[in-house]
Motif scaffolding. Structure first.
Motif, PDB file in Angstrom:
ATOM      1  N   ALA A 111      13.194 -64.144 -21.679  1.00  0.00           N
ATOM      2  CA  ALA A 111      12.166 -65.020 -20.992  1.00  0.00           C
ATOM      3  C   ALA A 111      11.041 -65.595 -21.640  1.00  0.00           C
ATOM      4  CB  ALA A 111      11.706 -64.197 -19.520  1.00  0.00           C
ATOM      5  N   TRP A 112      10.273 -64.409 -22.490  1.00  0.00           N
ATOM      6  CA  TRP A 112       9.293 -64.667 -23.339  1.00  0.00           C
ATOM      7  C   TRP A 112       9.857 -65.539 -24.635  1.00  0.00           C
ATOM      8  CZ3 TRP A 112       4.157 -64.364 -23.425  1.00  0.00           C
ATOM      9  CH2 TRP A 112       3.530 -63.422 -22.293  1.00  0.00           C
ATOM     10  N   PHE A 113      11.070 -65.313 -25.194  1.00  0.00           N
ATOM     11  CA  PHE A 113      11.659 -66.211 -26.161  1.00  0.00           C
ATOM     12  C   PHE A 113      11.764 -67.801 -25.656  1.00  0.00           C
ATOM     13  CE2 PHE A 113      14.926 -68.200 -28.826  1.00  0.00           C
ATOM     14  CZ  PHE A 113      14.593 -67.842 -30.007  1.00  0.00           C
ATOM     15  N   PHE A 114      12.257 -67.897 -24.502  1.00  0.00           N
ATOM     16  CA  PHE A 114      12.559 -69.349 -24.228  1.00  0.00           C
ATOM     17  C   PHE A 114      11.405 -70.137 -23.184  1.00  0.00           C
ATOM     18  CE2 PHE A 114      17.016 -68.130 -25.232  1.00  0.00           C
ATOM     19  CZ  PHE A 114      17.501 -69.086 -25.611  1.00  0.00           C
ATOM     20  N   LEU A 115      10.614 -69.140 -22.722  1.00  0.00           N
ATOM     21  CA  LEU A 115       9.666 -69.656 -21.756  1.00  0.00           C
ATOM     22  C   LEU A 115       8.172 -69.063 -21.907  1.00  0.00           C
ATOM     23  CD1 LEU A 115      11.730 -69.552 -18.641  1.00  0.00           C
ATOM     24  CD2 LEU A 115      11.081 -71.724 -19.821  1.00  0.00           C
ATOM     25  N   ALA A 116       7.940 -69.101 -23.484  1.00  0.00           N
ATOM     26  CA  ALA A 116       6.583 -68.311 -23.619  1.00  0.00           C
ATOM     27  C   ALA A 116       5.207 -69.086 -23.262  1.00  0.00           C
ATOM     28  CB  ALA A 116       6.305 -68.103 -25.115  1.00  0.00           C
ATOM     29  N   ASP A 117       5.696 -70.495 -22.960  1.00  0.00           N
ATOM     30  CA  ASP A 117       4.363 -71.417 -22.552  1.00  0.00           C
ATOM     31  C   ASP A 117       4.561 -71.723 -21.015  1.00  0.00           C
ATOM     32  OD1 ASP A 117       7.034 -72.635 -22.904  1.00  0.00           O
ATOM     33  OD2 ASP A 117       5.984 -74.690 -23.118  1.00  0.00           O
ATOM     34  N   GLN A 118       5.354 -71.108 -20.303  1.00  0.00           N
ATOM     35  CA  GLN A 118       5.574 -71.172 -18.835  1.00  0.00           C
ATOM     36  C   GLN A 118       5.468 -70.183 -18.145  1.00  0.00           C
ATOM     37  OE1 GLN A 118       5.876 -74.188 -17.499  1.00  0.00           O
ATOM     38  NE2 GLN A 118       5.835 -75.405 -19.073  1.00  0.00           N
ATOM     39  N   PRO A 119       4.491 -69.623 -17.919  1.00  0.00           N
ATOM     40  CA  PRO A 119       4.222 -68.079 -17.533  1.00  0.00           C
ATOM     41  C   PRO A 119       4.938 -67.922 -15.868  1.00  0.00           C
ATOM     42  CG  PRO A 119       2.022 -69.304 -17.325  1.00  0.00           C
ATOM     43  CD  PRO A 119       3.168 -70.128 -18.301  1.00  0.00           C
ATOM     44  N   GLU A 120       4.797 -69.020 -15.157  1.00  0.00           N
ATOM     45  CA  GLU A 120       5.413 -68.827 -13.771  1.00  0.00           C
ATOM     46  C   GLU A 120       6.950 -68.726 -13.902  1.00  0.00           C
ATOM     47  OE1 GLU A 120       4.163 -71.735 -11.122  1.00  0.00           O
ATOM     48  OE2 GLU A 120       2.115 -71.411 -10.886  1.00  0.00           O
ATOM     49  N   TYR A 121       7.799 -69.482 -14.513  1.00  0.00           N
ATOM     50  CA  TYR A 121       8.997 -69.329 -14.673  1.00  0.00           C
ATOM     51  C   TYR A 121       9.477 -68.145 -15.638  1.00  0.00           C
ATOM     52  CZ  TYR A 121       9.079 -74.585 -13.670  1.00  0.00           C
ATOM     53  OH  TYR A 121       8.753 -75.688 -13.119  1.00  0.00           O
ATOM     54  N   ARG A 122       8.415 -67.924 -16.364  1.00  0.00           N
ATOM     55  CA  ARG A 122       8.843 -66.381 -17.122  1.00  0.00           C
ATOM     56  C   ARG A 122       8.902 -65.399 -16.146  1.00  0.00           C
ATOM     57  NH1 ARG A 122       4.584 -66.748 -20.521  1.00  0.00           N
ATOM     58  NH2 ARG A 122       3.502 -65.275 -19.507  1.00  0.00           N
ATOM     59  N   THR A 123       7.863 -65.107 -15.512  1.00  0.00           N
ATOM     60  CA  THR A 123       7.809 -64.134 -14.532  1.00  0.00           C
ATOM     61  C   THR A 123       9.000 -64.208 -13.376  1.00  0.00           C
ATOM     62  OG1 THR A 123       5.190 -64.230 -14.507  1.00  0.00           O
ATOM     63  CG2 THR A 123       6.350 -63.232 -12.446  1.00  0.00           C
ATOM     64  N   GLY A 124       9.441 -65.392 -12.897  1.00  0.00           N
ATOM     65  CA  GLY A 124      10.581 -65.399 -12.003  1.00  0.00           C
ATOM     66  C   GLY A 124      11.653 -64.906 -12.610  1.00  0.00           C
ATOM     67  N   LEU A 125      12.032 -65.284 -13.949  1.00  0.00           N
ATOM     68  CA  LEU A 125      13.261 -64.750 -14.711  1.00  0.00           C
ATOM     69  C   LEU A 125      13.133 -63.382 -14.667  1.00  0.00           C
ATOM     70  CD1 LEU A 125      14.110 -67.441 -17.542  1.00  0.00           C
ATOM     71  CD2 LEU A 125      15.196 -66.910 -15.304  1.00  0.00           C
ATOM     72  N   ILE A 126      12.164 -62.806 -15.254  1.00  0.00           N
ATOM     73  CA  ILE A 126      12.094 -61.269 -15.348  1.00  0.00           C
ATOM     74  C   ILE A 126      12.354 -60.578 -13.935  1.00  0.00           C
ATOM     75  CG2 ILE A 126      10.433 -59.327 -15.449  1.00  0.00           C
ATOM     76  CD1 ILE A 126       8.941 -61.203 -17.517  1.00  0.00           C
ATOM     77  N   ILE A 127      11.732 -61.253 -12.747  1.00  0.00           N
ATOM     78  CA  ILE A 127      12.296 -60.788 -11.433  1.00  0.00           C
ATOM     79  C   ILE A 127      13.972 -60.641 -11.334  1.00  0.00           C
ATOM     80  CG2 ILE A 127      11.907 -61.014  -8.995  1.00  0.00           C
ATOM     81  CD1 ILE A 127       9.045 -61.913  -9.437  1.00  0.00           C
ATOM     82  N   VAL A 128      14.194 -61.834 -11.532  1.00  0.00           N
ATOM     83  CA  VAL A 128      15.767 -61.817 -11.772  1.00  0.00           C
ATOM     84  C   VAL A 128      16.391 -60.916 -12.393  1.00  0.00           C
ATOM     85  CG1 VAL A 128      17.776 -63.350 -12.099  1.00  0.00           C
ATOM     86  CG2 VAL A 128      15.778 -64.438 -10.854  1.00  0.00           C
ATOM     87  N   GLY A 129      15.952 -60.743 -13.384  1.00  0.00           N
ATOM     88  CA  GLY A 129      16.664 -59.591 -14.289  1.00  0.00           C
ATOM     89  C   GLY A 129      16.462 -58.111 -13.847  1.00  0.00           C
TER      90      GLY A 129
END
Length: 369
Positions: A111-129
């Motif tokens: 999430a941080w590697f691919f979406l470092a500039d997109q905090p909302e999407y990054r947080t959503g992916l972490i929740i999925v994980g």
């Protein structure tokens, strides 16, 4: 699906028992996804109407589909054999490590590697994980001829850890670890009761129904009747439930997916990497510790899958239905469903390549789909 004279007899038997619904499952799933997206776009107010049918925050259409999907598979489990699974420390410890250490850490890194500039999407992916799979994995495992008893034990184990660890891990990966690394963090407020309710509905109800069905069926008519007459009759409803769930899920979120295709593509990339790495790594670990085909397959699918319903519910409840976190949760099953269907076929190929002898730990009863 054709076979030749040099095919493994076990594989010939599996293929020969597949129904037309099973053989063309990728096509039916693709059509179900497309139908859901089209319905969500073309029928005004359908998503709102479906989402309004809730009890205690649980979407009844999705709950109905998941219960119909899981019940036949859990009715196939031979519960008197669960002791052979709980005594397999290699399987249990490997599953716990993959699901609750490796999986969340890998998704955080991606999430941080691919979406470092997109905090909302990054947080959503972490929740999925963080939301480990307790539902659809039973279908993928069954189609790939994994160990049903092992799958039942591992999803139950995941459910217990989900109730105990989800909130703590959410706090750690969204607030504590980013702070340690000097990164931007986020907050996650989630009720332990909400997670427990999710587990109770999506695992507890069909598990109890499957257990009681087998106990009563075998007691009144015998195991031979139960496995050769009853299971083939109820088997197809599992895939009907799967297709219904996919249609409803994508009808609910069709507009969000089709309105932001580039964002969906950005979210999809780390998910693709995640599913591939988790499945392949788990499969390699299962082979390395000598689990055999059936339990290696079960380990791989239970580690690679995620509980999309819980992830979406937490994202919507914490950040709102129109948030980027919710969209990331919705993209999860959009990628997971076709990828894991493809991995079912990869698993059956790997069975011929790496496990030439008949798969151990798999009961020799008809496949009832």
């Amino acid at each position: 699906m054709s076979t030749t004279t040099h095919d493994d007899p076990a594989d010939v038997a599996v293929v020969g028992r597949l129904s037309r619904l099973d053989r063309f499952l990728p096509l039916w799933i693709g059509l179900a996804m497309a139908a859901g997206l089209l319905l969500g776009r073309l029928v005004p107010g359908l998503d709102a109407a479906l989402d309004a049918v809730r009890i205690g925050g649980v979407s009844l259409p999705i709950a109905l589909g998941l219960l119909i999907m899981m019940y036949p598979v859990l009715a196939k489990v031979r519960y008197d054999r669960l002791g052979t699974v709980t005594g397999d420390r290699r399987l249990l410890l490997s599953s716990l490590a993959l699901n609750w250490i490796v999986g969340p850490a890998l998704m955080f890194a991606l999430a941080w590697f691919f979406l470092a500039d997109q905090p909302e999407y990054r947080t959503g992916l972490i929740i999925v994980g963080l939301a480990r799979c307790i539902a659809m994995v039973v279908i993928w495992n069954d189609l790939a001829c994994g160990d049903r008893e092992a799958a039942a034990v591992l999803v139950a184990l995941n459910s217990v850890f989900q109730v105990l660890a989800f909130g703590v891990l959410g706090w750690f990966y969204l607030a504590v670890l980013p702070d340690w690394l000097g990164l931007e963090g986020a907050e996650l407020t989630v009720s332990g009761w909400d997670i427990a309710r999710n587990v109770l509905i999506f695992l507890g109800v069909p598990l109890l129904a499957g257990y009681l069905t087998r106990r009563l069926g075998e007691r009144t008519r015998g195991r031979d009747w139960y496995e050769r007459r009853f299971l083939p009759r109820i088997g197809p409803t599992a895939l009907y439930g799967l297709l219904f769930t996919i249609v409803v899920l994508f009808a609910l979120q069709g507009e969000a997916i089709t309105d932001r295709p580039l964002d969906v593509a950005r979210i999809a990339l780390p998910l693709l990497v995640y599913f591939a790495v988790m499945w392949a790594g788990s499969y390699a670990l299962g082979r390395a510790v000598g689990l055999g085909y059936a339990r290696t397959t079960t380990l791989a699918f239970t580690a690679a899958g995620n509980n999309f319903e819980l992830a979406i519910a937490v994202a919507i409840g914490t950040f709102g239905v129109t948030s980027g976190q919710a969209l990331a949760g919705v993209v999860g099953p959009l990628i997971e469903v076709p990828v894991l269907v493809a991995l079912v076929h990869v698993s059956l190929w790997a069975r011929r390549r790496f496990f030439p002898s008949p798969a151990p730990g798999r009961p020799t009863v008809p496949v009832a789909h």
